[in-house]
Design an enzyme around this catalytic site. Structure first.
Site, PDB file in Angstrom:
ATOM      1  N   GLU A 128      -6.533  -1.251  -4.337  1.00  0.00           N
ATOM      2  CA  GLU A 128      -7.259   0.259  -3.727  1.00  0.00           C
ATOM      3  C   GLU A 128      -6.796   1.101  -4.960  1.00  0.00           C
ATOM      4  O   GLU A 128      -5.671   0.935  -5.426  1.00  0.00           O
ATOM      5  CB  GLU A 128      -6.545   0.851  -2.541  1.00  0.00           C
ATOM      6  CG  GLU A 128      -6.708   2.165  -2.022  1.00  0.00           C
ATOM      7  CD  GLU A 128      -6.141   2.667  -1.095  1.00  0.00           C
ATOM      8  OE1 GLU A 128      -5.321   2.120  -0.427  1.00  0.00           O
ATOM      9  OE2 GLU A 128      -6.656   3.672  -0.308  1.00  0.00           O
ATOM     10  N   HIS A 147      -7.270  10.846   5.295  1.00  0.00           N
ATOM     11  CA  HIS A 147      -8.798  10.207   5.608  1.00  0.00           C
ATOM     12  C   HIS A 147      -9.599  11.588   6.099  1.00  0.00           C
ATOM     13  O   HIS A 147      -9.638  11.964   7.196  1.00  0.00           O
ATOM     14  CB  HIS A 147      -8.378   9.310   6.660  1.00  0.00           C
ATOM     15  CG  HIS A 147      -7.734   8.069   6.315  1.00  0.00           C
ATOM     16  ND1 HIS A 147      -6.668   7.640   6.724  1.00  0.00           N
ATOM     17  CD2 HIS A 147      -8.446   7.033   5.538  1.00  0.00           C
ATOM     18  CE1 HIS A 147      -6.256   6.536   6.257  1.00  0.00           C
ATOM     19  NE2 HIS A 147      -7.267   6.062   5.502  1.00  0.00           N
ATOM     20  N   ASP A 191      -3.708   7.453  -3.161  1.00  0.00           N
ATOM     21  CA  ASP A 191      -3.294   6.266  -2.242  1.00  0.00           C
ATOM     22  C   ASP A 191      -3.792   4.891  -3.190  1.00  0.00           C
ATOM     23  O   ASP A 191      -4.907   4.965  -3.663  1.00  0.00           O
ATOM     24  CB  ASP A 191      -4.535   6.687  -1.212  1.00  0.00           C
ATOM     25  CG  ASP A 191      -4.510   5.618  -0.071  1.00  0.00           C
ATOM     26  OD1 ASP A 191      -3.391   4.745   0.035  1.00  0.00           O
ATOM     27  OD2 ASP A 191      -5.197   5.415   0.989  1.00  0.00           O
ATOM     28  N   HIS A 209     -12.089   5.900   1.685  1.00  0.00           N
ATOM     29  CA  HIS A 209     -12.268   7.372   2.404  1.00  0.00           C
ATOM     30  C   HIS A 209     -12.086   8.486   1.284  1.00  0.00           C
ATOM     31  O   HIS A 209     -11.640   8.349   0.423  1.00  0.00           O
ATOM     32  CB  HIS A 209     -11.287   7.165   3.370  1.00  0.00           C
ATOM     33  CG  HIS A 209      -9.756   6.851   3.139  1.00  0.00           C
ATOM     34  ND1 HIS A 209      -8.892   7.689   2.510  1.00  0.00           N
ATOM     35  CD2 HIS A 209      -9.349   5.641   2.711  1.00  0.00           C
ATOM     36  CE1 HIS A 209      -7.815   7.091   2.100  1.00  0.00           C
ATOM     37  NE2 HIS A 209      -7.926   5.878   2.263  1.00  0.00           N
ATOM     38  N   ASP A 211       0.975  -1.383   0.021  1.00  0.00           N
ATOM     39  CA  ASP A 211       0.221  -0.185   0.182  1.00  0.00           C
ATOM     40  C   ASP A 211       0.904   1.212  -0.304  1.00  0.00           C
ATOM     41  O   ASP A 211       1.695   1.462   0.802  1.00  0.00           O
ATOM     42  CB  ASP A 211      -0.998  -0.228   1.197  1.00  0.00           C
ATOM     43  CG  ASP A 211      -2.098   0.902   1.000  1.00  0.00           C
ATOM     44  OD1 ASP A 211      -1.867   2.000   0.466  1.00  0.00           O
ATOM     45  OD2 ASP A 211      -3.000   0.698   1.956  1.00  0.00           O
ATOM     46  N   GLU A 227     -11.305   1.000  -1.331  1.00  0.00           N
ATOM     47  CA  GLU A 227     -10.136  -0.250  -0.942  1.00  0.00           C
ATOM     48  C   GLU A 227     -10.813  -1.385  -0.305  1.00  0.00           C
ATOM     49  O   GLU A 227     -10.887  -1.538   0.932  1.00  0.00           O
ATOM     50  CB  GLU A 227      -8.966   0.316  -0.358  1.00  0.00           C
ATOM     51  CG  GLU A 227      -9.423   1.242   0.796  1.00  0.00           C
ATOM     52  CD  GLU A 227      -8.390   1.700   1.753  1.00  0.00           C
ATOM     53  OE1 GLU A 227      -7.330   0.810   2.024  1.00  0.00           O
ATOM     54  OE2 GLU A 227      -8.167   2.881   2.256  1.00  0.00           O
TER      55      GLU A 227
HETATM   56 MN    MN Z   1      -6.762   4.271   1.689  1.00  0.00          MN
HETATM   57 MN    MN Z   2      -3.947   2.730   0.945  1.00  0.00          MN
END
Ligand code: MN
Ligand code: MN
Length: 298
Positions: free
Chosen positions: A283, A167, A99, A159, A88, A193
């Protein structure tokens, strides 16, 4: 608003394309026997070479570790011969964040679990648009994962993302919630995600995973601690950082612990699958506006 401003959009897209490259490079380098620390550092330096900065430390999630782990300073642990890896990675360009995550079956035994969350993401993304129902997206993710014979993780969510804020308060569920009538607003950046598991379908907190963020500024008596606080604010703003990123500062370990105790820093606990199941995750980050939906990390 911000996502339609051409300059902002360009930064979001740049962050996304660097994050995509970083994710792909990370997945390629993560092989049984390679040193985890070296892979993480290589990917973070790739991000810098491309003109971005890590928006958070590369998160390495092995097997039942769902999130919030990065290697500690100087760690020489290697990827295991078999297992399930989640890679990630986040990139920021002038505070604008992408992200993204992918999963990989080390040793080749976990392909089906890897595919369960990937298929869920692929099925959910076409549903995303302004006004789309979160319940519909959650139901789709849950159905695809259950159809593959696994469970979605109910307490991990996608998010919204704002500048310097990973976030930002709006959540995208990975499970059916038919009582929720929330819809996706326009002019928003979101990360979707899904997580799939062969365990219980929820995560619990574990030990600290070497990731911190700035929580609350305080006036500190000790000048060297005050300076350390300023360094952290300047370098990372409110975004998460790795302890290893501060290893250039004298007595960094001691100072981190002090600031933790004082509540200046927040330490992230690892998120572990509740029944010890393996976890997969995919994600992408999307710009959602009336002009359309763009996957910045695809
Ligand atoms: Mn994330
Ligand atoms: Mn992530």
């Amino acid at each position: 608003m911000f996502a339609t401003d051409p300059e902002v959009r360009e930064k979001l897209l740049k962050a996304g394309s660097i994050a995509k490259e970083a994710r792909e490079r990370g997945i390629e380098l993560s092989e049984p026997g390679s040193v985890i620390y070296d892979v993480v550092e290589e990917v973070e330096s790739l991000i810098a070479r491309r003109g971005g900065r890590p928006a958070f430390p590369v998160n390495i999630g092995l097997n039942s570790v769902a999130a919030h782990y990065t290697p500690p300073y100087g760690d020489r642990e290697r990827f295991p011969a078999s297992g399930l890896l989640k890679f990630d990675v986040g990139v920021e360009v002038d505070g604008y964040v992408a992200d993204t995550a992918a999963s990989k079956s080390l040793g080749g035994a976990m392909h089906e679990l890897v595919d369960a969350s990937r298929s869920a993401l692929e099925s959910a993304l076409p549903l995303v648009r302004p006004g789309a129902s979160l319940a519909m997206i959650g139901t789709t993710i849950e159905n695809v994962i259950r159809g593959g014979g696994y469970r979605p993780i109910s307490n991990l969510m996608g998010h919204s993302i704002e500048r310097h804020n990973l976030h930002a308060g709006f959540s995208i569920y990975n499970v059916a919630r038919s009582d929720d009538s929330t819809t996706i607003p326009s002019e928003i950046v979101i990360a979707v995600e899904p997580f799939a598991t062969d365990g219980g379908g929820y995560v619990v907190s574990g030990k600290l995973g070497n990731i911190f963020s700035f929580s609350r500024e305080r006036k500190l008596e000790d000048p060297s601690l005050q300076e350390f606080q300023s360094i952290i604010m300047e370098r990372y703003n409110r975004l998460p950082f790795a302890e290893r990123w501060l290893a250039d500062v004298r007595d960094w370990r001691k100072k981190i612990n002090k600031l933790l105790r004082l509540g200046v820093l927040h330490g992230y606990e690892m998120l572990i699958e509740g029944k010890g199941g393996s976890v997969s995750q995919w994600e992408h980050t999307l710009i959602v506006s009336r002009e359309g939906v763009v996957r910045t990390t695809a």
